[in-house]
Design a protein around this motif. Structure first.
Motif, PDB file in Angstrom:
ATOM      1  N   ALA A  41       1.991  19.466  -1.831  1.00 27.00           N
ATOM      2  CA  ALA A  41       3.062  19.158  -0.925  1.00 27.00           C
ATOM      3  C   ALA A  41       2.804  19.188   0.540  1.00 27.00           C
ATOM      4  CB  ALA A  41       4.368  19.988  -1.265  1.00 27.00           C
ATOM      5  N   GLY A  42       2.978  18.166   1.239  1.00 30.08           N
ATOM      6  CA  GLY A  42       2.699  18.216   2.823  1.00 30.08           C
ATOM      7  C   GLY A  42       1.232  17.795   3.307  1.00 30.08           C
ATOM      8  N   THR A  43       0.430  17.335   2.187  1.00 24.40           N
ATOM      9  CA  THR A  43      -0.918  16.715   2.665  1.00 24.40           C
ATOM     10  C   THR A  43      -0.930  15.478   2.705  1.00 24.40           C
ATOM     11  OG1 THR A  43      -1.563  16.946   0.302  1.00 24.40           O
ATOM     12  CG2 THR A  43      -2.102  18.863   1.640  1.00 24.40           C
ATOM     13  N   VAL A  44      -2.055  14.909   3.398  1.00 24.91           N
ATOM     14  CA  VAL A  44      -2.152  13.233   3.526  1.00 24.91           C
ATOM     15  C   VAL A  44      -3.255  12.797   2.502  1.00 24.91           C
ATOM     16  CG1 VAL A  44      -3.226  11.506   5.073  1.00 24.91           C
ATOM     17  CG2 VAL A  44      -1.825  13.425   6.188  1.00 24.91           C
ATOM     18  N   VAL A  45      -2.283  11.679   1.673  1.00 22.22           N
ATOM     19  CA  VAL A  45      -3.426  11.181   0.794  1.00 22.22           C
ATOM     20  C   VAL A  45      -4.313  10.123   1.300  1.00 22.22           C
ATOM     21  CG1 VAL A  45      -3.203   9.629  -1.489  1.00 22.22           C
ATOM     22  CG2 VAL A  45      -1.425  11.411  -0.752  1.00 22.22           C
ATOM     23  N   PHE A  46      -3.785   9.720   2.358  1.00 24.94           N
ATOM     24  CA  PHE A  46      -4.679   8.572   3.274  1.00 24.94           C
ATOM     25  C   PHE A  46      -4.277   8.385   4.700  1.00 24.94           C
ATOM     26  CE2 PHE A  46      -2.645   5.647   0.277  1.00 24.94           C
ATOM     27  CZ  PHE A  46      -2.110   4.980   1.243  1.00 24.94           C
ATOM     28  N   GLY A  47      -5.020   8.108   5.550  1.00 20.96           N
ATOM     29  CA  GLY A  47      -4.538   8.084   6.817  1.00 20.96           C
ATOM     30  C   GLY A  47      -4.730   6.643   7.461  1.00 20.96           C
ATOM     31  N   GLU A  48      -3.792   6.050   8.066  1.00 14.51           N
ATOM     32  CA  GLU A  48      -3.709   4.872   8.729  1.00 14.51           C
ATOM     33  C   GLU A  48      -4.794   4.628   9.782  1.00 14.51           C
ATOM     34  OE1 GLU A  48      -0.941   2.060  11.667  1.00 14.51           O
ATOM     35  OE2 GLU A  48      -0.181   3.854  10.985  1.00 14.51           O
ATOM     36  N   GLY A  49      -5.622   3.487   9.605  1.00 16.57           N
ATOM     37  CA  GLY A  49      -6.858   3.341  10.488  1.00 16.57           C
ATOM     38  C   GLY A  49      -8.083   3.902   9.908  1.00 16.57           C
ATOM     39  N   GLU A  50      -8.157   4.785   8.890  1.00 12.01           N
ATOM     40  CA  GLU A  50      -9.501   5.075   8.298  1.00 12.01           C
ATOM     41  C   GLU A  50      -9.917   4.209   7.397  1.00 12.01           C
ATOM     42  OE1 GLU A  50      -8.090   8.627   6.250  1.00 12.01           O
ATOM     43  OE2 GLU A  50      -7.704   9.776   8.075  1.00 12.01           O
ATOM     44  N   PRO A  51     -11.169   4.106   7.066  1.00 10.80           N
ATOM     45  CA  PRO A  51     -11.679   3.236   6.231  1.00 10.80           C
ATOM     46  C   PRO A  51     -11.282   3.388   4.677  1.00 10.80           C
ATOM     47  CG  PRO A  51     -13.456   4.356   7.243  1.00 10.80           C
ATOM     48  CD  PRO A  51     -12.163   4.975   7.523  1.00 10.80           C
ATOM     49  N   ALA A  52     -10.686   2.179   4.371  1.00  8.78           N
ATOM     50  CA  ALA A  52      -9.947   2.099   3.070  1.00  8.78           C
ATOM     51  C   ALA A  52     -11.202   2.067   1.618  1.00  8.78           C
ATOM     52  CB  ALA A  52      -9.365   0.714   2.798  1.00  8.78           C
ATOM     53  N   THR A  53     -11.168   3.374   1.170  1.00  9.16           N
ATOM     54  CA  THR A  53     -12.192   3.743   0.171  1.00  9.16           C
ATOM     55  C   THR A  53     -11.830   3.714  -1.164  1.00  9.16           C
ATOM     56  OG1 THR A  53     -11.907   6.112   0.451  1.00  9.16           O
ATOM     57  CG2 THR A  53     -13.517   5.041   2.056  1.00  9.16           C
TER      58      THR A  53
END
Length: 476
Positions: A41-53
């Motif tokens: 809870a509270g963590t980032v799964v993926f971030g906007e602008g990061e390489p889409a892996t």
């Protein structure tokens, strides 16, 4: 990424709505290449602008999707529905350039996700659904190409419309200068003829010298002539006409308006009569009138040329053709240049109000593209008002943001339409009058390229488009 904790069986994968129609081999392939990961809870799964892996499918828990607007994270969705997906959703499109995450996913609660590497996801979609791939590529790539082509066309149409207005604006002072030059040539020729008549020996040196001094005074009077009301001008012309008629000067009704424009009065004409005598009065009066008219014409030419120079300067400021794309600019210069380009398009019944905060600092920006934003917003405001209203252009500051407001007194934007105004190809204008890309282009220039924001508030008689620009910006 956290370490893999488990894998799903083909039967478990079939319970997800995204995969329920796949055959056994396809489900087996997904079970082999995919993995289950956990996010606290509270963590980032993926971030906007990061390489889409990776491609993600929610198995349990609650997640949010958000987009970055300036320094704020704006939540666009919150869900706990099993099977929803996100991440590298366009990995299968061949030739796509910016393969980055379009938004940010966060775990609100502890969450389990099925994770498939983007390359494997792309390979599966291409090989399993070839017909769908053609349709999707046609949809995404075709829409992108259409948007680019129509966007360019809209910019060309806007430039053509503004260029026509600029040509009209340039034509007025240019025609005035040509007309004044033609009249000036005739007046100079007539002045030479009258001077020959005056200097043929009938005037002694002293009288001729006084007349030349009166000529110099006439020139000085032109530059200092007071601005009179229409009633005062009429009274002054009547007084000079009576004075000239009483002394036998022909064509008094033609001479009086010129003399009044040059600041001449009956006292000054008395001095002329004293200098040359009654016999040469008409010749002297006409010579001095030509002098005054010549000075007025030269002033008219000077004002016309200055106007042309100002218009060319405004067009140069608007186009930014000789400037670096990214530069530090005074936003007021950009707004004024755009308004000059619009001058011929603003109806007579529309009042233009500038409310500038001149204390604002200069901002780093793509100047030519900001001018496109002002063009789109002002054009929309004028279209909304029609032939009558008030267009207000206002600048200010909100914390660390510079604000520009374009305000119109039109009927307003209906509430049901407002959420869609920044969508590509959406327009409220009549068929053939708009492409629906003006606000979309403006949004992308301000938000994506300048990391700013565009907001709108609308009510009948008061629609405000507010552009917010960072005082310090990064190139994008």
């Amino acid at each position: 990424m956290s370490a893999p904790t488990d894998r799903l069986t083909p039967d478990e994968l079939r319970t997800l709505f995204l995969f329920e129609a796949l055959d056994a081999d396809q489900l087996g392939w997904l079970a082999e290449y995919g993995r289950v990961e956990q996010r606290a809870a509270g963590t980032v799964v993926f971030g906007e602008g990061e390489p889409a892996t990776c491609f993600f499918v929610l198995l349990s828990g609650t997640v949010t999707l958000s987009r970055r607007v300036q320094d704020d994270e704006v939540e666009i969705n919150r869900t706990s529905q099993r099977g929803v997906y996100g991440g590298a959703t366009q990995a299968y499109i061949e030739g796509a350039n910016e393969q980055v995450y379009r938004n940010t996913m966060r775990a609100v609660t502890d969450a389990d996700l099925f994770v498939l590497p983007a390359a494997d996801f792309a390979r599966a979609v291409r090989s399993w659904f070839p017909m769908a791939m053609h349709l999707l590529e046609g949809l995404f790539i075709g829409m992108r190409n259409t948007q680019n082509i129509v966007g360019e066309r809209e910019r060309l149409l806007a430039l053509g419309s503004l260029s026509a207005g600029l040509t009209h604006e340039l034509n007025n002072p240019a025609a005035a200068a040509v007309r004044a030059t033609s009249v000036l040539r005739d007046r100079v020729a007539a002045m030479r003829s009258k001077l020959a008549m005056i200097a043929d020996g009938r005037l002694d040196g002293s009288a001729l010298h006084q007349l030349v001094e009166l000529q110099e005074e006439a020139v000085a009077r032109v530059s200092g002539a007071p601005k009179l009301s229409p009633m005062a001008v009429s009274d002054a012309e009547d007084a000079l006409t009576d004075w000239l008629d009483e002394r036998g000067v022909s064509g008094a009704w033609d001479l009086a308006p010129i003399l009044v424009s040059g600041g001449a009065d009956t006292d000054w004409l008395d001095r002329v009569r004293t200098s040359v005598g009654p016999a040469d009065l008409e010749t002297a009066i006409r010579w001095l009138t030509y002098t005054i008219e010549t000075e007025l014409l030269m002033r008219e030419i000077g004002e016309a040329v200055t106007r042309i120079s100002g218009l060319v300067g405004a067009a140069k400021q608007y186009s930014q053709l000789d400037r670096a794309p990214f530069q530090v600019v005074d936003v007021h210069d950009l707004l004024d240049a755009t308004l000059v380009m619009f001058k011929a398009k603003i109806p007579a019944g529309v009042k233009l109000v500038r409310e500038y905060d001149r204390s604002l600092p200069h901002v780093p920006a793509y100047a030519a593209e900001l001018n496109q934003v002002w063009t789109n917003l002002i054009d929309n405001a004028l279209a909304a008002m029609g032939e009558k209203g008030t267009l207000t252009v206002r600048t200010g500051r909100s914390d660390d943001l510079l604000t520009v407001e374009i305000v119109d007194t039109g009927p307003g934007i209906p509430p049901e339409v407002r959420p869609r105004i920044f969508e590509p190809f959406f327009t409220t204008k009549p068929v053939g009058s708009g492409t629906g890309l003006g606000l979309d282009i403006s949004y992308r220039i301000v938000v994506h390229k300048h990391r700013g924001d565009i907001r709108v508030q609308s009510a009948p008689g008061n629609t405000v488009f507010r552009v917010l620009l960072p005082l310090t910006a990064e190139r994008r």
